[in-house]
Design an enzyme around this catalytic site. Structure first.
Site, mmCIF file in Angstrom:
data_model
loop_
_atom_site.group_PDB
_atom_site.id
_atom_site.type_symbol
_atom_site.label_atom_id
_atom_site.label_comp_id
_atom_site.label_asym_id
_atom_site.label_seq_id
_atom_site.Cartn_x
_atom_site.Cartn_y
_atom_site.Cartn_z
ATOM 1 N N ASP A 74 1.056 -0.992 0.328
ATOM 2 C CA ASP A 74 0.048 -0.252 -0.032
ATOM 3 C C ASP A 74 1.011 1.360 0.158
ATOM 4 O O ASP A 74 1.824 1.243 0.778
ATOM 5 C CB ASP A 74 -0.945 0.229 1.409
ATOM 6 C CG ASP A 74 -1.873 1.402 0.780
ATOM 7 O OD1 ASP A 74 -2.678 1.214 -0.274
ATOM 8 O OD2 ASP A 74 -1.840 1.730 2.092
ATOM 9 N N GLU A 126 1.358 -0.245 -5.383
ATOM 10 C CA GLU A 126 0.752 0.520 -4.868
ATOM 11 C C GLU A 126 1.484 1.356 -6.060
ATOM 12 O O GLU A 126 1.557 2.631 -4.715
ATOM 13 C CB GLU A 126 -0.533 0.454 -3.900
ATOM 14 C CG GLU A 126 -1.610 1.562 -4.610
ATOM 15 C CD GLU A 126 -1.927 2.305 -3.661
ATOM 16 O OE1 GLU A 126 -3.404 2.749 -3.599
ATOM 17 O OE2 GLU A 126 -1.602 2.213 -2.035
ATOM 18 N N ASP A 144 -10.959 1.488 -4.521
ATOM 19 C CA ASP A 144 -9.848 3.401 -4.439
ATOM 20 C C ASP A 144 -10.513 4.335 -5.731
ATOM 21 O O ASP A 144 -10.657 4.964 -5.547
ATOM 22 C CB ASP A 144 -9.102 3.221 -4.767
ATOM 23 C CG ASP A 144 -8.141 2.489 -3.204
ATOM 24 O OD1 ASP A 144 -8.628 2.778 -2.533
ATOM 25 O OD2 ASP A 144 -6.895 2.447 -3.333
#
Length: 588
Positions: free
Chosen positions: A332, A361, A428
């Site tokens: 992340d 990410e 997201d």
């Protein structure tokens, strides 16, 4: 006509020159689009300069401004020095590390007393230079699960304020999804053709999304425990499904014990250097006096340059692989963590499991992380944006879409392109059905792109049954399990498309070449080729409302249609396909 010098680019030991395997180096050069008539690379061993060879380069990619030339070289002794011979009209130039110089048909570059010293160089091809992502990833079809919203398999661990399944989520909603719920539906995922899962965080946290970790060493009790996770991984593996977890190492939760200690003891805390505190006493409002994720006071940023933090987090990563047998980590906010941390992270994780998938990410150009020393791949959001631009708001025409695709594929070594994490949405983003205004024909075209494109595709849970939802938190609605409320035709479509990918190696491991002579009027055509060119597959997408006829082959031979998005796609005498409005097809 002369060579446009300002457009020519090459960088040694980068995505312009990299090891394909222990014997082969791929050489690339960028030039102005349509500028060069010819491009060759002169190759030699720096210790055997008289023995040299010229290798013809070919254009493999093209975007709005540039051509990308490529050639493969196998240096006999694993050492390579090289120069480029560029021809445009009446001008021929040599390009070396020292720049440009004129050339005629038989010239060699002359600058310097030792000609080999000013050439570009790949000093020695080491085995460690080879970018080597896990082999299984190229064949995988991922399915992303937000555990709190997928299925409630164990009501005994529900939070006190759990809401009825199926409601519209707010920021702080809990619906009771857990790991047992995933175990209960593994057969559903297996029947869909899924071979890998990506789970958003499962470690102890006070939120529904779990991105503010309280305890990295404990499974969130609302999800289960370590035994539940182990059963999930074992049951998935029994079905040939890999499991990748989310690592939130950029930041933690406010209730993380070391941060609580800093709140209590201030400068005197033994953990004060685990974080980036700007001033004392610590303030959370109106803006935190410590670094956080996105100015969110409940997500303090970890100092991953601190040796204690580094050791703690890397031990967490290796522990869960050893403890439960997970198959990798999705990282992340990976671009906000220092590169050295990720280098050491990769070394440690690969030592425990060389086949672990390390996925970052990063939403943009990710070359700094994809040199083989940090991530295997990143989440390919640029692919999603390009598909949206072509199919959604139609800000891209067919040629512009092709240009973007070629530019993206030229960014990275081919080994990376094979395992890029392609997606059309995630926790997201708004869901694809929402972004395409509920138009199922457009959704089907987007899914056709996803499952036939180069890289590793990932479906966001529920997209296969037509779930919708706007931006977070609406995109995180509970999974629809009532078949009467599911789009079963879309589910069958996705199942068939996943099977098509599984049955055809070129869709999983093949190169991708845009057929530019067949692109236009809202039609994109590209070719996937794996081993032999004659075994390749062609994919065509017509986003427009008007039927378009696309030739199936260029050599007069008949083709065979393997897949169509809708029944109104027509094959004409085995030589062409008539694509109805908003339709697509795949043929051999």
């Amino acid at each position: 006509m002369t060579v446009s010098r300002a457009a020519v680019t090459h960088r040694p030991k980068s995505n312009f020159a990299y090891a394909v395997d222990e014997e082969t180096i791929q050489i690339r050069l960028r030039s102005e689009r349509g500028d060069l008539d010819e491009c060759e690379v002169l190759v030699a061993d720096k210790f055997d300069w008289p023995t040299r060879d010229r290798v013809e380069m070919r254009v493999v990619r093209r975007d709005a401004r540039f051509d990308y030339w490529q050639a493969e070289v196998e240096p006999e002794d694993r050492r390579l020095c090289y120069a480029f011979r560029l021809t445009a009209g009446d001008e021929t130039l040599w390009l070396t590390e020292w720049g440009f110089e004129s050339a005629d048909e038989n010239d060699l570059p002359t600058a310097g007393t030792d000609r080999s010293l000013h050439y570009f160089e790949y000093p020695f091809l080491h085995a460690g230079d080879v970018i080597d992502p896990p082999d299984w990833v190229s064949d995988a079809v991922f399915y992303q699960i937000f555990p709190e919203r997928f299925a409630n398999g164990d009501p005994t661990n529900d939070p006190e304020d759990v809401e009825e399944w199926g409601g519209r989520p707010e920021r702080d909603s809990f619906f009771g999804g857990d790991l047992q719920g995933i175990i209960d539906h593994l057969d559903y995922l297996s029947d869909l053709g899924i071979t890998a899962l990506y789970l958003t965080p499962v470690f102890a946290s006070e939120s529904n999304h779990k991105y503010n970790t309280t305890d990295y060493e404990r499974i969130d009790p609302q999800f289960g425990d370590v035994e539940t996770l182990s059963r999930l991984v074992d049951a998935a593996h029994d079905r040939g499904i890999r499991v990748v977890l989310d690592a939130v190492f950029n930041h933690c939760g406010r209730q993380f014990e070391p941060f609580q200690d800093v709140l209590e003891h201030g400068r005197d805390s033994e953990y004060v250097d685990w974080f980036h505190v700007d001033e004392f006493p610590i303030e959370s409002e109106p803006r935190p006096s410590y670094d956080t994720f996105a100015f969110e006071s409940y997500m303090p940023k970890l100092n991953t340059e601190n040796p204690e933090v580094k050791t703690y987090l890397i031990d967490v990563a290796t522990h869960w692989i050893e403890e439960t047998g997970i198959d990798g980590w999705r990282l992340d906010v990976a671009d906000e963590v220092d590169h050295q941390f990720w280098r050491e992270f990769r070394t440690a994780v690969k030592a425990v499991d060389p086949d672990a998938y390390v996925l970052g990410e990063v939403w943009h150009d990710s070359r700094p992380w994809l040199q083989g020393d940090q991530f295997d791949a990143v989440m390919n959001y640029p692919f999603m944006y390009a598909v949206d631009g072509f199919l959604g708001d139609e800000s891209l025409d067919a040629q512009a879409f092709a240009n973007k695709i070629d530019r993206f594929l030229a960014r990275y070594p081919d080994q990376v392109n094979d395992v890029l994490f392609d997606l059309l949405g995630s926790h997201d983003t708004a869901r694809i059905r929402h972004r395409y205004d509920g138009d199922e024909r457009t959704v089907r075209l987007a899914l056709l792109f996803l499952l036939t494109f180069r890289g590793t595709p990932c479906l966001y849970y529920g997209d296969e049954v037509g779930m919708t939802g706007g931006d977070d938190p609406d995109c995180r609605r509970p999974m629809v399990w009532d078949e009467d409320r599911q789009d079963r035709d879309l589910h069958q479509y996705v199942t068939d498309l996943v099977a098509l990918r599984a049955d055809n190696r070129p869709l999983r491991r093949g190169s991708l070449t845009v057929s530019r002579d067949r692109c236009g009027d809202g039609v994109v055509v590209y070719r996937r080729t794996a081993d032999a060119p004659e075994d390749g597959l062609t994919v065509a997408v017509n986003r427009g409302d008007t039927p378009i006829t696309v030739p199936m082959t260029g050599d007069g031979e008949d083709g065979t249609v393997l897949f169509t998005t809708h029944s109104d796609v027509t094959v004409r005498d085995g030589s062409s396909v008539e694509l109805a409005g908003q339709s697509g097809a795949v043929w051999r």
